[in-house]
Scaffold this motif. Sequence first.
Motif, PDB file in Angstrom:
ATOM      1  N   ASP A 176      12.291  -2.655   7.702  1.00  0.00           N
ATOM      2  CA  ASP A 176      12.817  -2.340   6.372  1.00  0.00           C
ATOM      3  C   ASP A 176      14.001  -3.248   6.040  1.00  0.00           C
ATOM      4  O   ASP A 176      14.693  -3.727   6.940  1.00  0.00           O
ATOM      5  CB  ASP A 176      13.272  -0.874   6.363  1.00  0.00           C
ATOM      6  CG  ASP A 176      13.248  -0.243   4.979  1.00  0.00           C
ATOM      7  OD1 ASP A 176      13.018  -0.958   3.987  1.00  0.00           O
ATOM      8  OD2 ASP A 176      13.469   0.978   4.898  1.00  0.00           O
ATOM      9  N   ASP A 177      14.216  -3.474   4.762  1.00  0.00           N
ATOM     10  CA  ASP A 177      15.383  -4.224   4.274  1.00  0.00           C
ATOM     11  C   ASP A 177      15.499  -5.605   4.903  1.00  0.00           C
ATOM     12  O   ASP A 177      16.594  -6.074   5.209  1.00  0.00           O
ATOM     13  CB  ASP A 177      16.686  -3.442   4.525  1.00  0.00           C
ATOM     14  CG  ASP A 177      16.668  -2.075   3.860  1.00  0.00           C
ATOM     15  OD1 ASP A 177      15.834  -1.856   2.971  1.00  0.00           O
ATOM     16  OD2 ASP A 177      17.496  -1.222   4.237  1.00  0.00           O
ATOM     17  N   GLU A 233      10.012  -5.053  -1.912  1.00  0.00           N
ATOM     18  CA  GLU A 233      10.678  -3.829  -2.362  1.00  0.00           C
ATOM     19  C   GLU A 233      11.321  -4.021  -3.733  1.00  0.00           C
ATOM     20  O   GLU A 233      11.831  -5.106  -4.020  1.00  0.00           O
ATOM     21  CB  GLU A 233      11.877  -3.532  -1.459  1.00  0.00           C
ATOM     22  CG  GLU A 233      11.621  -2.936  -0.134  1.00  0.00           C
ATOM     23  CD  GLU A 233      12.955  -2.499   0.511  1.00  0.00           C
ATOM     24  OE1 GLU A 233      12.866  -1.608   1.329  1.00  0.00           O
ATOM     25  OE2 GLU A 233      14.041  -3.047   0.214  1.00  0.00           O
TER      26      GLU A 233
HETATM   27 MG    MG Z   1      13.887  -0.677   2.205  1.00  0.00          MG
END
Ligand code: MG
Length: 285
Positions: A176-177, A233
């Motif tokens: 994530d990220d 995202e």
């Molecule tokens: Mg994220």
Amino acid sequence: RAKRSLGDKICYYEPSMDEGRRARSALAMELRYAIERDELELYYQPQLDVRSGRVSGYEALLRWHHRQRGIISPAEFIPIAEETGLIIPIGEWVLKTACAEVAGWKKPYRVAVNIASAQLTQADLPKIVHETLLTTGLPASRLELEITEASIIEDRERTLHVIRQLKALGVTIAMDDYGTGYSSLSTLQVFPFDKVKIDRSFIDGLLADEAATAIVKATILLASSLNIAVLAEGVERQEQIDFLQAEGCTEAQGFLFGRPRPLPEIAEQVGRRVKQADPAVSRAA
Ligand code: MG
Ligand code: C2E
Ligand code: MG
Ligand code: MG
């Protein structure tokens, strides 16, 4: 339920330092009881397969219905949960609730669950995940765990060990990220990630900002040559998805396709079999 009447307001605090600290410790105390008071709820945001334009899964995102303040953003209370250790029971509640809810959907969508770094260094996380899959009946292939890039650099050896055990259960792992956690490129080589999620900040800058655009392009290329799926995202505009599609990005998530919504609001899309108040759900939680 009382929390429904609180509406969709999201509260942010920006008080002075002292006031800020007092407010945080008050919140921490209340957060301690949030699970038993039934104040937590999962929202679901669709993730799309870019090529077909179809929904491939949903990310479960936590919401706290505070009695006085309405809905509090996870950006505000997850850090408090992490500082106080409450992230362990809360994270377990999220995992069990997401699996129980999604197992009741008629359509076999995948669910992505966020895992905090403190959960990741827990030796019994694989056991908890395994037991949750067994009790809820959710096939492992329908569970994806999201681990932030920042959290894996804290204790690489231990994290790698836990991730390998999780993968052995048949669940998939997403980073994530991506791009915000200062991990080295070798992380993608060493860790068996199935997917990278390019952080929203880079998607924000797409087309307008040359550096952000270059990073997005390079990440898509890197991921696809490593055989890793890549999700963008925070896609909000058509021109962003057009660009991402042309570059070969495999998945996308963002307000353009749908905001995070409470389960009753997506019931029709997912073909929900059980009611939210079904005792099986609370028992599993
Ligand atoms: Mg994220
Ligand atoms: P995340 O995992 O990166 O989740 C994506 C966040 O981006 C979500 O914010 C989502 O609402 C938001 N988002 C999605 N599309 C767009 C878009 O097009 N534009 C904009 N401006 N925002 C978009 P949310 O739900 O407020 O969650 C924030 C963060 O809180 C999450 O970031 C995650 O780090 C954390 N979080 C949320 N739920 C959980 C949880 O159950 N466990 C843990 N450990 N962390 C969680
Ligand atoms: Mg996430
Ligand atoms: Mg993010």
